[in-house]
Scaffold this motif. Structure first.
Motif, PDB file in Angstrom:
ATOM      1  N   ARG A 210       1.324  -1.236  -0.162  1.00 22.29           N
ATOM      2  CA  ARG A 210      -0.006  -0.303   0.346  1.00 22.29           C
ATOM      3  C   ARG A 210       1.086   1.333   0.319  1.00 22.29           C
ATOM      4  O   ARG A 210       1.382   1.725   0.608  1.00 22.29           O
ATOM      5  CB  ARG A 210      -0.983   0.078   1.294  1.00 22.29           C
ATOM      6  N   ASP A 211       1.091   1.715  -1.372  1.00 25.42           N
ATOM      7  CA  ASP A 211       2.316   3.465  -1.284  1.00 25.42           C
ATOM      8  C   ASP A 211       3.061   2.862  -1.109  1.00 25.42           C
ATOM      9  O   ASP A 211       4.139   2.808  -0.169  1.00 25.42           O
ATOM     10  CB  ASP A 211       1.496   4.171  -0.666  1.00 25.42           C
ATOM     11  N   GLY A 212       3.688   1.206  -1.340  1.00 24.74           N
ATOM     12  CA  GLY A 212       5.255   1.065  -1.578  1.00 24.74           C
ATOM     13  C   GLY A 212       5.215   0.770  -0.238  1.00 24.74           C
ATOM     14  O   GLY A 212       6.402  -0.023   0.306  1.00 24.74           O
ATOM     15  N   ASP A 229      -7.160   0.810   2.428  1.00 24.49           N
ATOM     16  CA  ASP A 229      -6.161   1.307   0.585  1.00 24.49           C
ATOM     17  C   ASP A 229      -7.504   1.881   0.344  1.00 24.49           C
ATOM     18  O   ASP A 229      -7.188   2.480  -1.095  1.00 24.49           O
ATOM     19  CB  ASP A 229      -7.163  -0.166   0.051  1.00 24.49           C
ATOM     20  N   LEU A 230      -8.007   3.227   0.383  1.00 29.10           N
ATOM     21  CA  LEU A 230      -9.057   4.186   0.405  1.00 29.10           C
ATOM     22  C   LEU A 230      -7.561   5.091  -0.615  1.00 29.10           C
ATOM     23  O   LEU A 230      -7.284   5.565   0.617  1.00 29.10           O
ATOM     24  CB  LEU A 230      -9.868   5.040   0.824  1.00 29.10           C
ATOM     25  N   ALA A 231      -8.442   5.326  -1.262  1.00 28.51           N
ATOM     26  CA  ALA A 231      -7.092   6.510  -1.845  1.00 28.51           C
ATOM     27  C   ALA A 231      -5.677   6.512  -2.019  1.00 28.51           C
ATOM     28  O   ALA A 231      -4.767   7.633  -2.514  1.00 28.51           O
ATOM     29  CB  ALA A 231      -7.307   7.960  -1.096  1.00 28.51           C
ATOM     30  N   ARG A 232      -5.385   5.370  -1.837  1.00 27.76           N
ATOM     31  CA  ARG A 232      -3.767   4.889  -1.460  1.00 27.76           C
ATOM     32  C   ARG A 232      -4.041   3.803  -2.979  1.00 27.76           C
ATOM     33  O   ARG A 232      -4.603   3.463  -3.790  1.00 27.76           O
ATOM     34  CB  ARG A 232      -3.669   3.905  -0.421  1.00 27.76           C
ATOM     35  N   ARG A 233      -2.664   3.840  -3.360  1.00 27.89           N
ATOM     36  CA  ARG A 233      -2.163   3.084  -4.523  1.00 27.89           C
ATOM     37  C   ARG A 233      -1.429   1.099  -4.413  1.00 27.89           C
ATOM     38  O   ARG A 233      -0.777   1.551  -3.351  1.00 27.89           O
ATOM     39  CB  ARG A 233      -0.946   4.019  -5.424  1.00 27.89           C
ATOM     40  N   ILE A 234      -2.200   0.316  -5.089  1.00 23.47           N
ATOM     41  CA  ILE A 234      -1.646  -0.551  -4.327  1.00 23.47           C
ATOM     42  C   ILE A 234      -0.643  -1.672  -5.726  1.00 23.47           C
ATOM     43  O   ILE A 234      -0.993  -1.390  -7.039  1.00 23.47           O
ATOM     44  CB  ILE A 234      -2.919  -1.207  -4.463  1.00 23.47           C
ATOM     45  N   SER A 235       0.599  -1.862  -5.075  1.00 22.00           N
ATOM     46  CA  SER A 235       0.976  -2.615  -5.690  1.00 22.00           C
ATOM     47  C   SER A 235       1.457  -4.286  -5.290  1.00 22.00           C
ATOM     48  O   SER A 235       0.818  -4.661  -4.112  1.00 22.00           O
ATOM     49  CB  SER A 235       2.622  -2.112  -6.464  1.00 22.00           C
ATOM     50  N   VAL A 236       1.924  -5.339  -5.540  1.00 17.55           N
ATOM     51  CA  VAL A 236       2.186  -6.368  -5.363  1.00 17.55           C
ATOM     52  C   VAL A 236       3.398  -6.992  -5.794  1.00 17.55           C
ATOM     53  O   VAL A 236       4.178  -6.341  -6.903  1.00 17.55           O
ATOM     54  CB  VAL A 236       1.768  -7.661  -5.871  1.00 17.55           C
ATOM     55  N   ALA A 254       2.214   0.306  -9.965  1.00 18.69           N
ATOM     56  CA  ALA A 254       0.804   0.468  -8.569  1.00 18.69           C
ATOM     57  C   ALA A 254       0.028   0.933  -9.223  1.00 18.69           C
ATOM     58  O   ALA A 254       0.142   1.194 -10.714  1.00 18.69           O
ATOM     59  CB  ALA A 254       1.334   2.202  -8.034  1.00 18.69           C
ATOM     60  N   THR A 255      -0.948   0.685  -8.791  1.00 15.94           N
ATOM     61  CA  THR A 255      -3.077   0.812  -9.323  1.00 15.94           C
ATOM     62  C   THR A 255      -3.242   2.527  -9.255  1.00 15.94           C
ATOM     63  O   THR A 255      -2.395   2.878  -8.179  1.00 15.94           O
ATOM     64  CB  THR A 255      -3.904   0.354  -9.083  1.00 15.94           C
TER      65      THR A 255
END
Length: 623
Positions: A210-212, A229-236, A254-255
């Motif tokens: 979540r935001d890195g 996760d609201l308003a955050r950017r998600i990556s894997v 990131a999304t």
């Protein structure tokens, strides 16, 4: 380049420009990504391996400085490969000698493998393997390049710079960049597409970010977006591992920022209960999704908010009479857009009903001057208010409309009843009458608080009588003072001055109450203490001034004493124990006082008076 400095005669492609950046070589040659001669240029071209700082050193016994085998040995060492116990020789013999000692040598490229050519004295390090191409890095011995040169190139399969042999000391994992799929909205499920990994048999592990920043417990290939996760950017982050190979970590892009989830309602709230003032209405919230929602309630009267009515139940109030009531239910969940739905309205609200299950009764003795009290009985609802009407012989008594009533001579020999009427806004009134009392009897003078004496039992002092409490009103009081049980001549006032005749005796006073139509009642106070001669008085206690610090002088203020002419002696105490020699009105704190408190006892002396001692409050703990 060979190990011992032979000039590379089978150089790959001529690069006339030493640079860092993407440069296209002449047609038919490989593509130069970057190159460099100086340490600074090498570091720009190859910032990750650390070779620029280590190239002047020898690795695996190879020549330091620009040298293809020294560079290959350095990279293998960084990958965890130990220096072989046998000699690899020049670049031209690496493949054959490694193969003779069990190292796999084939034509299959892999990241971390060493590229070589049969019959050519040069080796390179494989950085990446693509569809029909390789990216390799190499260092070159001075010769073809006058000062030596480090290079990184992209070469297509079939070109001369494409190695024909690959020495697999310890291949490295390789993959494409993972991707994230799914709807970027709270409540939706994201799926990790791990990308393409080589070689086969790789174990993949996932960590969602979540935001890195790693999301706790989010370690599978799928992730359900939460309110956090609201308003955050998600990556894997995908980690590939395989025994014998260096673990590889790749992180997806990131999304977009995660948007709020959607709450839905498929069955609106409903209200149950009787539409009557005083009744309780209850809301059934209806059917909502997703699970885990929190509900807030707001009851409405004619569609207008009822202040403070925010629970799942609501007791109908007088203000609701003739109106219609509904309730608005708002569903919330972190990360979701809230949703409100309102129930249908009730019918018009009717008057409430007051009920009585235990009739009023009268407490008290039916006697002139005695208070009778209405005991209202048991009513619902509990917060009704009451009105009263007292009756004598069944006839209302004028102005007798309070909770209590005191019979007078006018009610003598008559029975008393009370009529209680219950009222509440929004409810119909209800009246109940008590059973009658016995006939009212003659009155009695009452003394509920006995007389008492105030003042000090000291010769020359005025003492006073506190008459106590008498009933009914209008009782006339008279007084007689007694000295040890014998009436004092002339002692008939509310005050009395003690004389020498009273010393050694006790004094009391008898108070007699009288009222027309009532028998007299006499009450005698408790006796004073034995009257004594005057004594010293300390009206303001001794006190100590000064800081509770070792080495400090503290001083006594003896307080206020009477009569005048009192002399004093002193004794200081350390935590309750007398201090030897501490008999002055000042005292110097010593180390013996550390951690203790100090107080002083003052004794007053005056001729003809008994001595009187008073102790000061202790100091703070001495430090």
């Amino acid at each position: 380049m060979k190990r011992f400095g032979a000039v590379l005669t089978t150089a790959l492609a001529v690069v006339a420009l030493v640079t860092v950046g993407l440069v296209a070589s002449p047609a038919g040659a490989q593509t130069l990504i970057c190159s460099g001669v100086s340490k600074a240029d090498v570091k720009k071209c190859d910032p990750g391996s650390g070779y620029a700082d280590a190239m002047s050193s020898s690795h695996w016994g190879m020549y330091g400085g620009h040298n293809c085998t020294n560079y290959a040995a350095y990279r293998l060492g960084k990958n965890g490969v130990k220096r072989p116990a046998y000699s690899l020789g020049n670049a031209s013999t690496w493949a054959s000698r490694a193969k003779s000692h069990g190292v796999v040598v084939d034509s299959k490229p892999a990241v971390g493998a060493i590229g070589a050519w049969a019959g050519r004295n040069h080796v390179v390090y494989v950085e990446a393997v693509g569809a029909g191409y390789l990216i390799t890095s190499e260092d070159n011995y001075p010769g073809y390049y006058p000062k030596g040169m480090f290079r990184k190139i992209k070469v297509l399969k079939g070109e001369r710079a494409y190695p024909t042999q690959f020495i697999h000391f310890k291949d490295q994992l390789a993959s494409s960049v993972p991707q994230v799929t799914g709807t970027t909205k709270v409540g939706s499920t994201l799926t990790a597409a791990p990308g393409s990994w080589t070689p086969s048999g790789i174990t993949l592990a996932y960590q969602w970010l979540r935001d890195g920043v790693a999301i706790p417990s989010a370690a599978s290939s799928k992730y359900v977006l939460s309110g956090s996760d609201l308003a955050r950017r998600i990556s894997v982050r995908v980690t590939g591992s395989k025994t014998g190979l260096t673990t590889q970590v790749k992180t997806s892009p990131a999304t977009a920022a995660i948007t709020a989830g959607t709450i839905s309602n498929t069955a609106v709230p409903t209200v149950s209960g009787t539409a009557k003032v005083g009744s309780t209405l209850t809301v059934a919230a209806g059917t909502w999704a997703p699970t885990g929602l929190a509900y807030a309630y707001q009851w409405l009267r004619g569609g207008v908010v009822i202040p403070g009515a925010t629970k799942s139940t609501y007791v109908l109030a007088a203000a609701d009479l003739a109106g219609k009531v509904s309730v608005r239910v708002t569903a919330t969940k972190p990360g979701y857009t809230s949703l409100a739905r309102t129930s249908g309205q009730t019918g018009a609200i009717a008057l409430g009903t007051i009920s009585n299950t235990a009739a009023p009764t009268i407490a008290g003795t039916p006697k002139v001057g005695q208070t009778l009290t209405s005991m209202e009985g048991t009513w619902t609802p509990a917060d009704v208010t009451f009105g009263y009407q007292w009756l004598a012989g069944g006839v209302p008594i004028t102005a007798a409309t309070g909770k209590t009533f005191v019979p007078t001579s006018a009610q003598l020999a008559k029975t008393i009843t009370v009529r209680v009427t219950a009222n509440k806004d929004g409810f119909a009134t209800l009246t109940k009458v008590s059973l009658p009392t016995a006939a009212v009897a003659p009155g009695t003078i009452l003394n509920s608080v006995a007389p008492s004496i105030t003042g000090s039992a000291i010769d020359g002092t005025w003492i006073n009588v506190k008459v106590g409490t008498w009933a009914p009103t209008g009782v006339i009081l008279s007084y007689q003072w007694y000295r040890s049980g014998k009436a004092v001549t002339g002692g008939t006032r509310t005050t009395y001055k003690l004389t020498s005749a009273d010393v050694g005796k006790t004094v009391a006073v008898k108070v007699t109450g009288a009222k027309a139509g009532y028998p007299n009642l006499s009450k005698t106070s408790k006796s004073t203490a034995v009257v004594r001669a005057p004594m010293l008085v300390n009206s303001t206690a001794p006190s100590i001034s000064g800081k509770a610090t070792i080495g400090t002088w503290i001083k006594l203020n003896p307080g206020t004493w009477s009569p005048s002419g009192v002399s004093f002696t002193y004794q200081w105490y350390r935590s309750g124990k007398a201090v030897t020699g501490g008999t002055r009105d000042v005292y110097k704190l010593t180390t013996a006082d550390r951690g203790k408190t100090v107080a002083v006892k003052v004794t007053g002396h005056k001729s003809g008076y008994p001595n009187l001692s008073r102790m000061s409050k202790p100091t703070a703990t001495v430090r």
